[in-house]
Design a protein around this motif. Structure first.
Motif, PDB file in Angstrom:
ATOM      1  N   GLU A  22       6.135  -6.446  -2.803  1.00  0.00           N
ATOM      2  CA  GLU A  22       7.341  -6.248  -2.014  1.00  0.00           C
ATOM      3  C   GLU A  22       6.991  -6.024  -0.540  1.00  0.00           C
ATOM      4  OE1 GLU A  22      10.292  -3.873  -4.395  1.00  0.00           O
ATOM      5  OE2 GLU A  22       8.544  -3.626  -5.671  1.00  0.00           O
ATOM      6  N   ALA A  23       7.793  -5.202   0.128  1.00  0.00           N
ATOM      7  CA  ALA A  23       7.585  -5.014   1.571  1.00  0.00           C
ATOM      8  C   ALA A  23       6.205  -4.398   1.835  1.00  0.00           C
ATOM      9  CB  ALA A  23       8.676  -4.114   2.126  1.00  0.00           C
ATOM     10  N   PHE A  24       5.733  -4.584   3.056  1.00  0.00           N
ATOM     11  CA  PHE A  24       4.368  -4.171   3.410  1.00  0.00           C
ATOM     12  C   PHE A  24       4.125  -2.681   3.174  1.00  0.00           C
ATOM     13  CE2 PHE A  24       1.522  -2.529   6.781  1.00  0.00           C
ATOM     14  CZ  PHE A  24       0.353  -3.081   6.314  1.00  0.00           C
ATOM     15  N   ARG A  25       5.160  -1.848   3.418  1.00  0.00           N
ATOM     16  CA  ARG A  25       4.925  -0.403   3.294  1.00  0.00           C
ATOM     17  C   ARG A  25       4.552  -0.009   1.864  1.00  0.00           C
ATOM     18  NH1 ARG A  25      10.276  -1.124   3.668  1.00  0.00           N
ATOM     19  NH2 ARG A  25      11.695  -0.074   2.248  1.00  0.00           N
ATOM     20  N   TYR A  26       4.863  -0.888   0.907  1.00  0.00           N
ATOM     21  CA  TYR A  26       4.515  -0.589  -0.488  1.00  0.00           C
ATOM     22  C   TYR A  26       3.224  -1.276  -0.932  1.00  0.00           C
ATOM     23  CZ  TYR A  26       9.487   0.651  -0.620  1.00  0.00           C
ATOM     24  OH  TYR A  26      10.716   1.189  -0.367  1.00  0.00           O
ATOM     25  N   ARG A  27       2.663  -2.094  -0.056  1.00  0.00           N
ATOM     26  CA  ARG A  27       1.562  -2.955  -0.481  1.00  0.00           C
ATOM     27  C   ARG A  27       0.368  -2.149  -1.028  1.00  0.00           C
ATOM     28  NH1 ARG A  27      -2.468  -5.553   2.850  1.00  0.00           N
ATOM     29  NH2 ARG A  27      -2.505  -3.472   3.785  1.00  0.00           N
ATOM     30  N   ASP A  28      -0.107  -1.179  -0.214  1.00  0.00           N
ATOM     31  CA  ASP A  28      -1.297  -0.435  -0.629  1.00  0.00           C
ATOM     32  C   ASP A  28      -1.045   0.286  -1.947  1.00  0.00           C
ATOM     33  OD1 ASP A  28      -2.637  -1.271   1.531  1.00  0.00           O
ATOM     34  OD2 ASP A  28      -2.443   0.585   2.684  1.00  0.00           O
ATOM     35  N   MET A  29       0.154   0.899  -2.016  1.00  0.00           N
ATOM     36  CA  MET A  29       0.435   1.678  -3.213  1.00  0.00           C
ATOM     37  C   MET A  29       0.567   0.759  -4.433  1.00  0.00           C
ATOM     38  SD  MET A  29       3.065   4.796  -3.536  1.00  0.00           S
ATOM     39  CE  MET A  29       4.592   3.919  -3.573  1.00  0.00           C
ATOM     40  N   THR A  30       1.127  -0.419  -4.243  1.00  0.00           N
ATOM     41  CA  THR A  30       1.277  -1.349  -5.364  1.00  0.00           C
ATOM     42  C   THR A  30      -0.092  -1.794  -5.881  1.00  0.00           C
ATOM     43  OG1 THR A  30       3.371  -2.082  -4.454  1.00  0.00           O
ATOM     44  CG2 THR A  30       2.352  -3.538  -6.073  1.00  0.00           C
ATOM     45  N   LEU A  31      -0.968  -2.148  -4.931  1.00  0.00           N
ATOM     46  CA  LEU A  31      -2.307  -2.580  -5.350  1.00  0.00           C
ATOM     47  C   LEU A  31      -3.052  -1.446  -6.058  1.00  0.00           C
ATOM     48  CD1 LEU A  31      -3.500  -4.645  -2.244  1.00  0.00           C
ATOM     49  CD2 LEU A  31      -3.048  -5.535  -4.539  1.00  0.00           C
ATOM     50  N   ALA A  32      -2.977  -0.249  -5.468  1.00  0.00           N
ATOM     51  CA  ALA A  32      -3.698   0.887  -6.053  1.00  0.00           C
ATOM     52  C   ALA A  32      -3.126   1.212  -7.436  1.00  0.00           C
ATOM     53  CB  ALA A  32      -3.588   2.100  -5.139  1.00  0.00           C
TER      54      ALA A  32
END
Ligand SMILES: Cc1cc2nc3c(=O)[nH]c(=O)nc-3n(C[C@H](O)[C@H](O)[C@H](O)COP(=O)(O)OP(=O)(O)OC[C@H]3O[C@@H](n4cnc5c(N)ncnc54)[C@H](O)[C@@H]3O)c2cc1C
Length: 1016
Positions: free
Chosen positions: A256-266
């Motif tokens: 989804e949006a960039f602000r969620y990227r790190d958390m999604t991958l982790a």
């Protein structure tokens, strides 16, 4: 999917030049096949495309039409649709379009013509949505998936609806997905094998495939608190994954949006490392090539797959949020995470393509695109690497580029269609993204199939051709006047607490401040540190036993000394040039920036803001110093002259003189920074009397002004008892201006006292007064209720409702009142009450025990007449600290204290309005007029609110707190204040006395130019 993980170097069949040539051949073939399969004019798809092409030729019409489309599902009857259509498609918008003029030719939306137009529009909007959305329920979606399979196309099903706002919604999302997995798993057992789409590198692949978005499973999907998110989302997902695994259903996690990227991958890596899933290969994730670090994400995933030892699928996309990512980054001055030229995204996509195909032994590569060049490049690189078609798949969206899909299937590739289904209301954001994608000038689909530009140009290597892209949005809106706002000023940028590093730094700074223990701050008078033997202790409202610091308490004699010191410093300080004063203010901004963490921690501990709120206050404090520096320089550069023949006239601004700044406690740093920097900028000297509830933050601010070299006496620091010291300063005959921010009653006393001319006093005092508020948000009947609920909750309860800009009344149109209340109640239950120092708590304590008691009294009284819609359970409150459980009331009497008086705590009243007129009437029925808000999709109502909703700051379709310096000058009217706009261009003028100087330039007929035009 079962795959071995032996890293097998793949033998290339040919070199890269051949690949490029082959890419163009394959591209041409795709184009030709696709054009042959294009719909004819008797098909609906043909008409839809004509319509989109027609609309996208006129950007203004397109914007208005898409905005209208976005609100259609929220509208009531056909007449309501007709009314909105006419409001969006005004004569100036539709002037060049006969069909649109005809569609809006009715006078009365309730007439037969109006209602017929409404009905046709409703039907057309839903028909258009249905071409992108494959059914409204699981049964229809599966039937559609089966039809796709019959055409040799695989599918992935996605349940519409993005971010959720409450736990019931998140649970419902999990339930629907579980139902989908069960039904799909069962249905798939009966499907016949289709080798083109069911056979992978190592044998049969799952036939059933779903896509999920993590935000659907947690209403507080906040990257600031990844551990809590993990527990919540994993808790809801595990049962789904277990069933999916048992039934052989593939699960893909969308990005989804960039602000969620790190958390999604982790999250993905952590969950898939759990023993239950470690050896499960039928799961995938998305890499976005439009991100500047998209390639790094891909490499990180490949490395992780190697360690995990079981393959996954990776879907490569360019990315669906380019417009919002760039707009927000430019708006808030944060780094732009995406590539800013289209060819860069395309080239990154191609680099990632190669990497993925080279690792087809580790992952199942999937390539989602409608770009013929990107697709052809995938096929060509696969050929170069000797990979057969079954080793990768191509993916496309339902309803987009259908002829291309046929071409891909005809060419024997495995094609998967992404099929969203479900409630159209929830799907509107998705639909609008697709419409924008179909009509964007940078979109391949538009260029390739709409404009039919030459194949060869479209098939060029993006890294070499580098065609130009549309420009980025500019920081300033194009409507902004050329001279305003100034370019010399840019807002500071908040700290991103989504970054683990920043969270750790904040936690360390907090621990260090606690370990250091309380610090004592003396008075500052004429450059001298003065200890008085009396102390004001500042207690942490979350831990009342913890003393944050102490400041000396001044007596009236100290107040007299401070005024005398300020008076003595006035002449030399005001004699400095505006540029010298501005220079010091900029230095102060730099020191504030350098000590941002320390100041943030002080605010967390002293007033109970959480890290984000405290950090935002520091940003505001920095902004004021820089802004006032820029403003005073502009005043100096451009004095107002009106020279007429024979006479020079200039308007100059003198400082008022000695200025008393009486600070508030809810923004103890920012407000004082604004007041003091404004006063200093134009040459005043200052006596600061901070609120006794938050003296430490202001003491730190004083240290900053001293550190940068503001001369002795120009700023004096005088904490003390408000009733005694504050009143004494206001009444002092040598004080020239009083700036106050605080409660209404004290504000009125200040105004009355300052108006008196006392013995020895030879001037009138200037007052700048900001007091209380009872801010309202109107929620119209045509809104996205989820969006309005989130805005209202944030406005009402952030910092426990203790911002003067906070919302304390929400006025909801009768048509949606009950639905709104239900969602508001559910969403309110997600608020986390707790120590603001703990990451993730968004409702902290109130400032003092006395305030807690006062607010609780209001709540008790309100319970006798209004109905409690929501109240946080008492056991949710921490045992220690001045906490008040947030409460929401409905059925509130608009004349009751609950609806009329400023409570300044976590209490919200919901009022029901018969119609929009009534809503405006209720909103304006207050002695206050500070901020107000409107959620509406009706251009006519928005326009009315602009003029009839009389508040100092009106916010439309957004939260009503968080004004930005220069962007939203702030201040109220009626009993909220005298209208001075802090953070605006006029604010400095409040601290000045203007003088006009006129000089006759004619000397006995000799004019200034030297010409003698006298009659001889
Ligand atoms: C099956 C499928 C699944 C998808 N899943 C996801 C997902 O999980 N997450 C997600 O974010 N998207 C997802 N998408 C959406 C996808 O990102 C868009 O459809 C895609 O970006 C459009 O790219 P294209 O290659 O089809 O078209 P093209 O027209 O070649 O590319 C358009 C894209 O280029 C980028 N772009 C546009 N202008 C610029 C510019 N000035 N500078 C730099 N880049 C620019 C944007 O990403 C834009 O969407 C999915 C798409 C499909 C088909």
């Amino acid at each position: 999917m079962t795959t071995t993980l032996t890293p097998t170097p793949v033998a290339g069949r040919h070199d890269r030049q051949t690949t490029e040539r082959r890419c163009r051949e394959l591209g041409r073939e795709l184009f030709e096949r696709a054009h042959a399969a294009e719909p004819r004019f008797w098909r609906r798809a043909w008409w839809e495309r004509q319509m989109l092409e027609y609309v996208s030729a006129d950007p203004r019409l397109q914007t208005q039409l898409f905005r209208f489309m976005e609100c259609v599902p929220h509208l009531g009857d056909d007449a309501d649709i007709a009314r909105h259509l006419k409001e969006y498609l005004t004569p100036d918008v539709v002037k060049g379009s006969l069909p649109m003029r005809l569609a809006t030719a009715f006078r009365d939306p309730h007439s037969l013509y109006g209602r017929s137009v409404g009905s046709v529009v409703r039907w057309s909007a839903f028909a258009m949505a249905h071409s992108f959305i494959t059914g409204t329920n699981t049964r229809e979606a599966i039937a559609n998936a089966e039809r796709l399979r019959a055409r040799h196309m695989a599918f992935t099903l996605d349940v519409l609806g993005e971010a959720t706002i409450s736990d019931p919604q998140a649970e419902e999302a999990a339930r629907v997905y579980l139902e989908l997995i069960e039904s799909l798993g069962e249905a798939a057992r009966h499907w016949t094998h289709v080798p083109q789409i069911d056979a992978g590198r190592d044998g049969p692949m799952p036939r059933a495939n779903i896509s999920i978005k993590l935000t659907a499973f947690d209403p507080v999907f906040d990257p600031v608190n990844p551990d809590r998110v993990y527990d919540t989302v994993a808790g809801r997902l595990r049962p789904l994954l277990d069933r999916a695994r048992a039934l052989g259903v593939f699960v893909n996690v969308d990005m989804e949006a960039f602000r969620y990227r790190d958390m999604t991958l982790a999250f993905f890596k952590r969950l898939l490392n759990e023993p239950a899933y470690r050896d499960w290969p039928d799961i995938g994730i998305v890499v976005q090539a439009y991100l500047q670090d998209g390639e790094a994400d891909l490499h990180g995933l490949l490395e992780w797959v190697r360690q995990r030892g079981t393959p996954i699928a990776i879907r490569l996309v360019k990315g669906a949020y380019w417009d919002t990512e760039t707009t927000y980054a430019v708006r808030y001055g944060t780094p732009i995470p995406v590539w800013t030229r289209k060819w860069e995204s395309d080239a990154c996509y191609e680099r990632c393509t190669r990497t993925m195909l080279e690792h087809a032994d580790l992952i199942r590569p999937a390539f989602a695109s409608h770009n013929v060049r990107s697709l052809a490049h995938v096929m060509a690189v696969a050929e170069e690497l000797g990979l057969p078609a079954r080793d990768y798949e191509l993916q496309m969206l339902a309803g987009m580029g259908d002829p291309l899909k046929q071409a891909v299937v005809q060419m024997g590739r495995c094609l998967r269609i992404y099929c969203p289904y479900g409630d159209l209301l929830k799907g509107m954001a998705y639909l609008i993204r697709r419409l924008l994608e179909n009509t964007s000038n940078d979109s391949f689909l538009k260029q390739g199939f709409g404009d039919r530009a030459a194949y060869d140009r479209l098939l060029e290597n993006p890294a070499e051709a580098r065609p130009p892209s549309a420009p980025l949005p500019r920081r300033r809106d194009e409507d902004t006047f050329e001279e305003e706002p100034m370019t010399a000023f840019a807002n500071a940028v908040n700290t991103g607490f989504a970054s683990a590093e920043n969270r750790i730094r904040a936690a360390d700074a907090l621990a260090a401040a606690r370990a250091r223990g309380p610090v004592d701050y003396p008075l500052a008078i004429g450059g001298q540190a003065v200890e008085t033997g009396q102390w004001i202790a500042s207690h942490n409202p979350a831990h009342p036993d913890e003393i944050v610091g102490r400041t000396a308490a001044a007596s009236t004699a100290h107040a007299d000394q401070a005024v005398a010191a300020a008076a003595a410093a006035l002449a030399p300080w005001s004699a400095r040039s505006a540029y010298q004063r501005a220079d010091l203010l900029r230095k102060a901004a730099t020191v504030l920036t350098d000590h941002r963490l320390e100041l943030t921690v002080a605010l967390i501990r002293e007033i109970g803001k959480n890290a984000q709120q405290a950090d935002a206050e520091v940003t505001e404090a920095i902004d004021y110093c820089n802004y006032h520096a820029a403003l005073v320089e502009r005043m100096a550069e451009r004095p107002r002259r009106r020279n007429v023949p024979g006479e020079d006239n200039v308007l100059v601004y003198d400082p008022c003189g000695v200025c008393v700044c009486l600070g508030c406690w809810d923004f103890p740093l920012a407000m004082l920074s604004g007041m003091v920097s404004a006063a200093l900028a134009v040459g005043n000297t200052v006596v600061v009397k901070p609120s006794s509830r938050a003296p430490v933050a202001s003491a730190l601010l004083m240290e900053v002004f001293t550190a940068v070299g503001v001369p002795a006496g120009a700023v004096n620091y005088l904490p003390g008892d408000g009733a005694e010291i504050g009143a004494h300063l206001v009444a002092h005959p040598d004080v020239h201006a009083v700036v106050f921010c605080g409660s209404r009653d004290v504000g009125l006393q200040v105004a009355a006292s300052a108006a008196q001319v006392r013995p020895r006093q030879r001037h009138l005092k200037r007052t700048v007064i900001d007091t209380g508020a009872k801010n309202a948000i109107i929620v119209d009947h045509d809104v996205d209720i989820d969006e309005a609920v989130l805005g209202v909750l944030e406005s009402a309860f952030a910092f426990s409702g203790q911002k003067c800009t906070a919302c304390s009344r929400v006025i909801v149109l009768d048509a949606i009142h009950d639905a709104f209340c239900q969602k508001l109640r559910d969403a309110a239950a997600t608020m986390t009450i707790g120590d603001p120092a703990v990451v993730g708590s968004n409702i902290g304590p109130v400032i003092s025990a006395a305030d807690a008691e006062r607010i609780t009294g209001y709540i008790a009284e309100a319970k006798t007449s209004a109905r409690v819609l929501f109240e946080s359970p008492a056991d949710a409150l921490p045992k220690q600290g001045h906490y008040v459980a947030p409460v929401i009331f409905t059925e509130v009497d608009p004349k009751s204290p609950l609806a009329q008086e400023e409570i300044f705590g976590p209490v919200l009243a919901v009022l029901r309005a018969r119609d929009f007129d009534h809503a405006l009437e209720l909103a304006n029925d207050s002695v206050y007029a500070l901020t107000g808000g409107l959620y509406s999709r009706s251009p006519a109502h928005i326009e009315r609110a602009r003029w009839e909703f009389r508040v100092g700051n009106l916010y439309i379709n957004r939260k009503i707190t968080g004004s930005q310096v220069d962007v939203q000058p702030y201040g109220g009217s009626k009993l909220s204040g005298d209208g001075a706009r802090l953070g605006g261009p006029d604010y400095l003028l409040q601290f000045c006395r203007p003088r006009t100087i006129s000089e006759n330039t004619i000397r006995h007929g000799l004019t200034a130019s030297g010409e003698d035009n006298s009659e001889s």
